[in-house]
Scaffold this motif. Sequence first.
Motif, PDB file in Angstrom:
ATOM      1  N   ALA A   1      -9.072  -4.322  -7.241  1.00  0.00           N
ATOM      2  CA  ALA A   1      -9.923  -3.942  -6.113  1.00  0.00           C
ATOM      3  C   ALA A   1      -9.188  -4.131  -4.788  1.00  0.00           C
ATOM      4  CB  ALA A   1     -11.209  -4.765  -6.129  1.00  0.00           C
ATOM      5  N   VAL A   2      -8.426  -5.222  -4.678  1.00  0.00           N
ATOM      6  CA  VAL A   2      -7.659  -5.484  -3.461  1.00  0.00           C
ATOM      7  C   VAL A   2      -6.616  -4.410  -3.240  1.00  0.00           C
ATOM      8  CG1 VAL A   2      -5.991  -7.054  -2.408  1.00  0.00           C
ATOM      9  CG2 VAL A   2      -8.061  -7.960  -3.470  1.00  0.00           C
ATOM     10  N   GLN A   3      -5.942  -3.992  -4.323  1.00  0.00           N
ATOM     11  CA  GLN A   3      -4.901  -2.966  -4.216  1.00  0.00           C
ATOM     12  C   GLN A   3      -5.465  -1.649  -3.731  1.00  0.00           C
ATOM     13  OE1 GLN A   3      -1.907  -3.690  -4.464  1.00  0.00           O
ATOM     14  NE2 GLN A   3      -2.095  -5.740  -5.316  1.00  0.00           N
ATOM     15  N   LYS A   4      -6.713  -1.325  -4.118  1.00  0.00           N
ATOM     16  CA  LYS A   4      -7.315  -0.042  -3.748  1.00  0.00           C
ATOM     17  C   LYS A   4      -8.017  -0.103  -2.393  1.00  0.00           C
ATOM     18  CE  LYS A   4      -8.105   1.432  -8.527  1.00  0.00           C
ATOM     19  NZ  LYS A   4      -9.104   1.810  -9.532  1.00  0.00           N
ATOM     20  N   ARG A   5      -8.180  -1.305  -1.825  1.00  0.00           N
ATOM     21  CA  ARG A   5      -8.911  -1.446  -0.577  1.00  0.00           C
ATOM     22  C   ARG A   5      -8.154  -0.768   0.557  1.00  0.00           C
ATOM     23  NH1 ARG A   5      -9.760  -7.380   0.865  1.00  0.00           N
ATOM     24  NH2 ARG A   5     -10.948  -7.265  -1.066  1.00  0.00           N
ATOM     25  N   PRO A   6      -8.814   0.010   1.429  1.00  0.00           N
ATOM     26  CA  PRO A   6      -8.126   0.675   2.551  1.00  0.00           C
ATOM     27  C   PRO A   6      -7.495  -0.366   3.468  1.00  0.00           C
ATOM     28  CG  PRO A   6     -10.373   1.504   2.272  1.00  0.00           C
ATOM     29  CD  PRO A   6     -10.242   0.305   1.390  1.00  0.00           C
ATOM     30  N   SER A   7      -6.326  -0.047   3.978  1.00  0.00           N
ATOM     31  CA  SER A   7      -5.629  -0.956   4.889  1.00  0.00           C
ATOM     32  C   SER A   7      -5.850  -0.530   6.314  1.00  0.00           C
ATOM     33  CB  SER A   7      -4.134  -0.971   4.580  1.00  0.00           C
ATOM     34  OG  SER A   7      -3.614   0.315   4.748  1.00  0.00           O
ATOM     35  N   SER A   8      -5.607  -1.425   7.240  1.00  0.00           N
ATOM     36  CA  SER A   8      -5.734  -1.127   8.660  1.00  0.00           C
ATOM     37  C   SER A   8      -4.545  -0.307   9.105  1.00  0.00           C
ATOM     38  CB  SER A   8      -5.797  -2.440   9.443  1.00  0.00           C
ATOM     39  OG  SER A   8      -4.606  -3.132   9.282  1.00  0.00           O
ATOM     40  N   PRO A   9      -4.581   0.305  10.313  1.00  0.00           N
ATOM     41  CA  PRO A   9      -3.469   1.146  10.753  1.00  0.00           C
ATOM     42  C   PRO A   9      -2.135   0.444  10.797  1.00  0.00           C
ATOM     43  CG  PRO A   9      -5.402   1.431  12.168  1.00  0.00           C
ATOM     44  CD  PRO A   9      -5.715   0.304  11.247  1.00  0.00           C
ATOM     45  N   ASN A  10      -2.118  -0.880  10.995  1.00  0.00           N
ATOM     46  CA  ASN A  10      -0.839  -1.578  11.041  1.00  0.00           C
ATOM     47  C   ASN A  10      -0.334  -2.004   9.681  1.00  0.00           C
ATOM     48  OD1 ASN A  10      -2.481  -3.661  10.374  1.00  0.00           O
ATOM     49  ND2 ASN A  10      -2.079  -4.921  12.205  1.00  0.00           N
ATOM     50  N   GLY A  11      -0.971  -1.576   8.610  1.00  0.00           N
ATOM     51  CA  GLY A  11      -0.470  -1.861   7.261  1.00  0.00           C
ATOM     52  C   GLY A  11      -1.035  -3.116   6.669  1.00  0.00           C
TER      53      GLY A  11
ATOM     54  N   ALA B   1       1.700  -7.009   4.004  1.00  0.00           N
ATOM     55  CA  ALA B   1       1.450  -5.706   3.387  1.00  0.00           C
ATOM     56  C   ALA B   1       2.261  -5.575   2.110  1.00  0.00           C
ATOM     57  CB  ALA B   1       1.823  -4.599   4.367  1.00  0.00           C
ATOM     58  N   LEU B   2       1.635  -5.083   1.057  1.00  0.00           N
ATOM     59  CA  LEU B   2       2.311  -4.932  -0.225  1.00  0.00           C
ATOM     60  C   LEU B   2       3.222  -3.719  -0.211  1.00  0.00           C
ATOM     61  CD1 LEU B   2      -0.683  -5.666  -2.620  1.00  0.00           C
ATOM     62  CD2 LEU B   2       1.193  -7.197  -2.018  1.00  0.00           C
ATOM     63  N   PRO B   3       4.245  -3.713  -1.054  1.00  0.00           N
ATOM     64  CA  PRO B   3       5.126  -2.543  -1.119  1.00  0.00           C
ATOM     65  C   PRO B   3       4.360  -1.343  -1.666  1.00  0.00           C
ATOM     66  CG  PRO B   3       5.627  -4.072  -2.890  1.00  0.00           C
ATOM     67  CD  PRO B   3       4.650  -4.780  -1.991  1.00  0.00           C
ATOM     68  N   PRO B   4       4.777  -0.120  -1.338  1.00  0.00           N
ATOM     69  CA  PRO B   4       4.063   1.069  -1.819  1.00  0.00           C
ATOM     70  C   PRO B   4       4.253   1.262  -3.317  1.00  0.00           C
ATOM     71  CG  PRO B   4       6.095   1.703  -0.740  1.00  0.00           C
ATOM     72  CD  PRO B   4       5.955   0.223  -0.529  1.00  0.00           C
ATOM     73  N   LEU B   5       3.373   2.066  -3.901  1.00  0.00           N
ATOM     74  CA  LEU B   5       3.516   2.413  -5.323  1.00  0.00           C
ATOM     75  C   LEU B   5       4.812   3.171  -5.545  1.00  0.00           C
ATOM     76  CD1 LEU B   5      -0.127   3.569  -6.135  1.00  0.00           C
ATOM     77  CD2 LEU B   5       1.000   1.509  -6.988  1.00  0.00           C
ATOM     78  N   ARG B   6       5.498   2.850  -6.642  1.00  0.00           N
ATOM     79  CA  ARG B   6       6.759   3.514  -6.984  1.00  0.00           C
ATOM     80  C   ARG B   6       6.442   4.838  -7.675  1.00  0.00           C
ATOM     81  NH1 ARG B   6      10.850  -0.368  -7.175  1.00  0.00           N
ATOM     82  NH2 ARG B   6      12.264   1.399  -7.452  1.00  0.00           N
ATOM     83  N   LYS B   7       6.450   5.926  -6.914  1.00  0.00           N
ATOM     84  CA  LYS B   7       6.021   7.216  -7.465  1.00  0.00           C
ATOM     85  C   LYS B   7       7.164   8.046  -8.041  1.00  0.00           C
ATOM     86  CE  LYS B   7       1.817   7.721  -4.773  1.00  0.00           C
ATOM     87  NZ  LYS B   7       1.007   8.599  -3.903  1.00  0.00           N
TER      88      LYS B   7
END
Length: 457
Positions: free
Chosen positions: A31-41, A69-75
Motif C-alpha cells: 500500500a505504501v509503494q502505491k501511495r501517491p507521492s508529493s511533487p518533491n518525491g 524517496a524510494l528508487p523507481p521500478l526497474r522497467k
Amino acid sequence: MAHADLCADTKALTQALEEHASQADLDHEAAVQKRPSSPNGRFSRKPYVRPNSDGGAEQQRRIASAAIALPPLRKGDVMIDPLPISKEKEQLLSRTRPSWLPPKDPREEKKHLKEYQRMMAASLQAEKRRAASATQVVELKDSMNARLARVWETHVLPNWDTAIAEPRTRELWWRGIAPRSRGEVWQRAVGNELHLSEASYTAALGRAKVCQAELARLSTEQRRKRREARWFEDIERDAEETFPELRIFQAGRPMHEALLGVLMAYSFYRSDVGYSHGIHLPTALLLLTLFPLPSSSGPSSSSNVAPTFITLANLLNRPLPLAFLTADTAAIHRTRSLVLHTLSHKFPTLHAHLTAPGTDVRVDEWLDPLFSTLLCGPRGKLGVERSVRVMDVVVFEGDRACVRAAVAVLGRLESRLYGARGEVLEVLGWEGREAWEGSLGSEEEFLGGVREAGKRV
C-alpha cells in the motif's frame, strides 16, 4: 524452539497469528509503494514511527529513513529486454532488481528497500555534518580575523615602532594579518624610502599615456622598433592572465584599468627597466588589498590607485626583486646559491636531482619564475590566498622570507619534480601548465613549511 512447550492447539494458533502478522506487513508495504507521492518525491503523509526504547536519536533516524524517496521500478532496458512488459510481469516488477531477472521474494524486496532508505538517510546526515563543519570553520576564521584586527588596530598600529620591535608581534604576521587591517599594515611595513606621492604616479602615468598616443600614430613597422610598444603589448597580455579565477583584472572587469595604470606608470617610472613579465601578479595582490571597490570617484581615480603604485615601487626596490628586475648577475647568483644551499639541507634528494647533469635543466629555468613574481609563481600558481599570506611575511622580513618561501614551494612539489627537464618545467617553468593546487596543502600547512624552511637542521 519457542513453541516446544506449547500444546498442539496453542502452537497452531501461534503460527497462524505469526503468518497473519507477516502478511499484514507485506500488505502495508504494498500500500505504501502505491501511495501517491508529493511533487518533491516524498510521501504525502508523515510515516508512523513506533515508540521504542532507543531514544529520540533513533526515532529521528527512522523518520529520516522512512522519508527517503524510494528508487523507481526497474522497467527494463530495451537493449537487454526489448519485449514489452506484460500485465502479469508488471505486477512483479521490483525497485531493486532488473526486470529481466527472476522476481524477488517480497520479504527480500522489503528488506532491501529498508536498507536503501537507511543508507540514503545516513548519507544525508553525513552531508549535513559536513556542511555544519564547513560553516564552523568559516565562523572560526571570521572570529580569528576579528580578534587579529583588534590587536593590530588597538596595539600595533598606534604604537608602530615599539610594537614592531617586540618579538611577540612577529607571531601576528605569521598567523596572517586581518583583511581589514592588511592594507594599512602592508603600506607601513614596506615604507616609502623612494618618497613617492600621488603626483609621482600621475606624472608617470601621464608620460605613458602620451607615449601610447604617439605610438598609435606610427606605422606597424615603426612601432615594432620601439621598446615601449612591446611594454604595452606585454601589459595587455599579462592582464588577461592575472588570476583569471577571480575575473576582475581582465578587459571589461572592475580592476582592469587600475592594473594597466599601475603597470604602465611603473614601467615609465623605471624606464631603465621598463615592463618585466611577472610583476603583474604582486601588483594584482596589492590592488586587491589597497584598492577600494569602484565608487563615485571612479575605478581609475589616481587617489585610489596611487597607494598601490607607491607600495609596489618601494617593494620592488628591495635587493632581491630589484636584482631580478635589473638583471644584476652577481646578486642573482647569490640568491640562487642561497636557495640551493638551503634546499640541499632540507631536501637533499631533490637538490641532487635538480642539480644533476643528467637532468639537463638550468637553475634559472625553474627558480627565476618564483622570484620574478615575488613568490606568486608562474601564472599565479601559488594561489591568491597563499600569496597574500606569504606577502604578510615578506613585507616585514624581506628577502630572507622570499628564499624560505621558495624552498617551501619546492618541498611541497617535491614528488612531482623527479622527472626529466620537460616534466620539471611543466611544473615550475614560465610556460608550464601543470597546476600546484592539491600539492601545497592548506594556507596554514604551507606557511608552516615556509617557517620550517628557515630553521637549521
